[in-house]
Scaffold this active site. Structure first.
Site, short mmCIF file in Angstrom:
data_model
loop_
_atom_site.label_atom_id
_atom_site.label_comp_id
_atom_site.label_asym_id
_atom_site.label_seq_id
_atom_site.Cartn_x
_atom_site.Cartn_y
_atom_site.Cartn_z
N THR A 668 31.82 -5.71 26.54
CA THR A 668 30.65 -4.88 26.22
C THR A 668 29.42 -5.75 26.00
O THR A 668 28.30 -5.30 26.20
CB THR A 668 30.89 -4.02 24.96
OG1 THR A 668 31.31 -4.85 23.87
CG2 THR A 668 31.92 -2.94 25.23
N LYS A 672 25.27 -5.30 27.08
CA LYS A 672 24.10 -5.47 26.20
C LYS A 672 23.10 -6.45 26.80
O LYS A 672 21.89 -6.22 26.79
CB LYS A 672 24.55 -5.95 24.82
CG LYS A 672 25.44 -4.96 24.07
CD LYS A 672 26.16 -5.63 22.92
CE LYS A 672 27.29 -4.75 22.43
NZ LYS A 672 28.23 -5.44 21.53
#
Length: 835
Positions: A668, A672
């Site tokens: 993840t 970002k």
């Protein structure tokens, strides 16, 4: 319910303007906290500000609960051992649109909002990507007004606070609750009891049905601490319910009066261990016992809570329970929820097995987050027998019935029975918790396209053949509220100006940025925003390490949990290669760069901790060499956490995502960085593949073996031949093996160099070195082309819409939870909020 209704209907909602906020800030500062202006302090101002904001959350909380109850909507319980929520004040201010009002109110105290916000500690409720994903999902559920409650454990100390001493990681307690937290409300009337130990008793009841009673040795209280989770400007506030462990009897007065003070509080101490530290080191037997106690504690308390709420709302029976409830198991940790729900339904609600099993399978859903065998938990049967005897009996029965189904599907195939059994035979029988989760769930999902494909073709191949419709993919996402709108205010202002503000809740709107990609003013502003963000990141690096980062240099970042498969070691080999080139005055086409590596290693993970030591040793050599200063800076950033990442992702140029292909489920952090305009250098692993597809291969620095090539190479891997044939890698290995970075202990890094040379190296570090060097050269040359890099950066942001957790949660809601748009209470809540 009536009290909530009266409150919602009759209570005038608190004002959101500066005057109303200032009034409540003063009231809490003076009356709730007992402070005076003469003893003004940022900590108390933070607490007063948090309480002021919490008041406004609480009234929306009550309204949300009533709306869900009135709608009789299906409810989802999200079970996770981790939640990395980050600072709550900033998030609430953004979602309630209160930043300006609070900032103005604080001026009367002579304090800036930034100073007050700094007083909040990150909640120590998680470790890495798993916990941050759970936090993003809760944000999206609230923003989309889905009736989802998060369930977790309220850890007193989190995992640990990381310090670096002499280059080594040192773990110290994370005192995140030292000053308390104003964000939680203790709900004592929802306290549950969780059983451990003892034995079972069986009998036949008057109707001839087989019944079992669990007679436990001990019980622990699970005390709920509720944390509000606000949606983005929609008046929805969902709940994160965190369980704190407490003893049924805190003090034995008899022992105390007899002078045996240790035994007097023994029960309390044992109970509190459960919610003391996230992921206790399970190298020891005691550590394994505690970790299993944590997992069952979370699962049992959470399921009891859902069932108790069901009875409050629907009466004594369990009719329609499966239609109105779903449980999402975030990884394998809460897999014990499957037999626990069976225990509740059979032993307490007196359902027969088939009826209970139908409810369990229909309501349970399992998300797998890893392909690593060591992360797919196995628990000794003997440990279950000691700690959870009734749960073991139910698991054995589940397995027996399941193997009958396997035998019907593959008659006479003993190997298939052995391979698929939930209970693994051997010198010590083990319970395969991932298999238990698959068997007991109606849905099994991976978290990236490649990951799900590998699950179906490898880890769960037999299960996929048996139940192909169970398996689906839900590629991860991250919330654009925290990870773009909040953490990158300069970029938010630019996007708002040219795209409008809808992108915050519909990230696909970022595509419109491509319309402005050739406008000089936009490109100039883009570079200025990135430079300012890099300046902010450089200040953080200076504060934590004492090393100066020059914002004009390429900022290359790899921050994530320290693990061999994530290959921080490969990154360090490249840094040593750059160091060697500069020492030899080979700086042609070299882009000056600052390399930042950060993350925590599990306390018992020797190799990961040695990698941290290597990073720090190389950094010390580089940063103290005058020849390096114009070209290379290296730091290991201590105690990487959410608040640090808010500055890191906004200030990064090159995002390093270099796990061995086929090992990373998704990632993840890569998302970002992409949202904030960083360009990725990465292997074709996890969600990197989908990021590359979204942004275009020309805007992504891909390198290395793919998953199929990794598998093929394992059969005949010869790293020493690869090293000997590569002059650069030979030089790097020579520096490492000569003790150049560890003069006092020349053999200090021998385990690492030995792993690189090992033909059995599962991470194939040497195999990808040359491709990584070439990709880095391409990245450096591109960075020196300012206009080309600007275009790549802008396109990464513009094409990141797919990686919003809002998209992911809509897919969960549609495909797994069965939450239709009509079950969302958004419209009515927004109307109430506007009123």
């Amino acid at each position: 319910m009536n009290a909530d209704k009266n409150f919602v209907d009759d209570h005038p909602w608190l004002g959101m303007d500066t005057r109303a906020v200032k009034k409540d800030l003063l009231r809490h500062y003076h009356l709730t906290l007992g402070r005076t202006q003469a003893v003004c302090g940022e900590l108390y101002l933070y607490q007063a500000a948090a309480l002021t904001v919490r008041d406004r959350l609480v009234e929306r909380w009550a309204s949300t609960r009533e709306s869900y109850q009135n709608a009789r909507s299906r409810r989802v319980a999200y079970l996770s051992l981790e939640y990395l929520m980050g600072r709550a004040l900033n998030n609430a201010l953004l979602n309630l649109d209160m930043e300006h009002a609070l900032e103005q109110s604080l001026r009367g105290f002579g304090c800036a909002l930034e100073e007050v916000v700094e007083q909040e500690r990150d909640a120590g409720l998680g470790n890495g990507g798993l916990g941050r994903l759970a936090a993003c999902f809760l944000d999206s559920c609230a923003t989309l007004s889905y009736p989802v409650t998060g369930y977790g454990i309220r850890y007193d100390y989190g995992i640990f606070h990381q310090k670096i001493r002499n280059g080594y990681q040192v773990e110290v307690p994370d005192h995140w609750l030292e000053s308390g937290t104003p964000w939680e409300i203790v709900t004592y009337d929802a306290t549950c009891r969780v059983k451990f130990g003892g034995h079972t008793q069986s009998w036949t009841d008057e109707e001839g049905r087989y019944r079992v009673r669990w007679v436990s040795d001990s019980e622990v209280l699970a005390v709920p601490h509720d944390v509000p989770v606000p949606g983005y400007r929609n008046a929805t506030v969902n709940t994160l319910r965190l369980w704190r462990a407490d003893a049924t009897e805190r003090l034995s007065l008899a022992d105390f009066n007899s002078g045996d003070y240790a035994d007097a509080v023994h029960e309390q101490n044992v109970a509190e261990q459960i919610s003391m530290v996230l992921y206790p080191n399970d190298v020891s037997v005691n550590g394994k016992v505690l970790r299993l106690r944590q997992q069952y504690f979370l699962s049992s308390a959470s399921l009891q809570d859902v069932v108790n709420r069901w009875h409050r709302d629907h009466g004594a029976g369990m009719k329609n329970f499966a239609d109105k409830n779903r449980f999402q198991l975030n990884d394998t940790h809460p897999a014990v929820a499957v037999p626990e729900l069976m225990r509740i339904l059979i032993d307490e609600k007196l359902l027969d097995w088939d009826e209970a099993w139908a409810i369990t399978v229909e309501t349970m859903a399992y998300t797998n987050h890893t392909l690593l065998p060591e992360a797919l938990e196995r628990w000794p049967v003997a440990l279950f027998r000691q700690l959870l005897p009734r749960i073991l009996e139910i698991i054995c029965e589940i397995n027996a019935r399941f193997l009958q189904e396997v035998a019907r599907h593959w008659p006479g195939d003993e190997a298939k029975l052995r391979d698929m059994s939930i209970i693994e035979e051997g010198p010590e029988q083990q319970i395969r918790m991932a298999y238990l989760a698959v068997v007991g769930s109606s849905s099994v999902n991976g978290v990236a396209a490649l990951h799900t494909q590998l699950l179906k073709a490898g880890l769960f191949k037999d299960f996929y053949e048996l139940w192909p419709r169970k398996f689906n993919n839900k590629t991860n996402g991250v919330t654009p509220r925290r990870w773009l709108a909040f953490c990158n205010p300069g970029l938010k202002a630019l996007l708002d100006r040219y795209l409008g503000t809808e992108w915050v809740v519909n990230l696909d709107e970022l595509r419109k940025l491509e319309t402005f990609i050739d406008e000089k003013d936009v490109r100039h502003a883009w570079r200025k925003i990135k430079y300012d963000n890099k300046t902010r990141l450089a200040a953080l690096v200076k504060e934590r390490t004492g090393i100066d980062f020059d914002p004009a240099m390429l900022f290359e970042v790899q921050v994530k949990r320290i693990h061999e498969y994530k290959r921080q070691l490969l990154n360090v080999l490249h840094v040593i290669h750059l160091y060697d080139r500069i020492r030899r005055d080979d700086t042609v086409a070299l882009a000056p760069r600052c390399v930042l590596i950060g993350g925590k290693a599990a306390p018992g993970y020797f190799m990961a901790k040695l990698i941290i030591k290597l990073v720090n040793s190389v950094a010390a050599k580089v940063n103290n060499d005058p020849l390096m200063k114009p070209w290379l800076r290296v730091v290991f950033l201590p105690n990487y956490q959410v608040t640090a990442m808010e500055k890191i992702c906004a200030g990064t140029d090159l995002s390093v995502q270099i796990s061995t292909a086929g090992k990373e489920a998704s990632g993840t952090g890569n998302m970002k960085f992409m949202m904030n305009g960083a360009v990725t250098i990465g292997t074709l692993d996890g969600a990197n593949i989908e990021i590359r597809e979204s942004v275009g291969a020309e805007n992504f620095f891909a390198f290395g073996l793919n998953a199929a090539e990794v598998q093929a190479l394992r059969c005949d891997y010869r790293p020493n031949e690869i090293i000997a044939a590569d002059e650069d890698l030979t030089r790097v290995m020579a520096l490492l093996e000569s003790g150049h970075f560890s003069h006092e202990e020349p053999n200090l890094f021998r385990p690492l160099t030995g792993s690189i040379r090992d033909p059995g190296d599962p991470w194939l570090t040497a195999a990808d070195f040359r491709a990584f060097v070439q990709a880095q050269k391409e990245a450096a040359a591109t960075y020196l082309d300012v206009e080309r890099w600007t275009t790549m950066s802008m396109l990464n942001t513009a094409r990141s819409g797919y990686f919003s957790s809002d998209r992911t949660i809509r897919e969960y809601a549609r495909d797994i939870w069965g939450l239709g748009q009509e079950q969302s209470a958004a419209a009515s809540l927004q109307a109430q909020g506007a009123a």
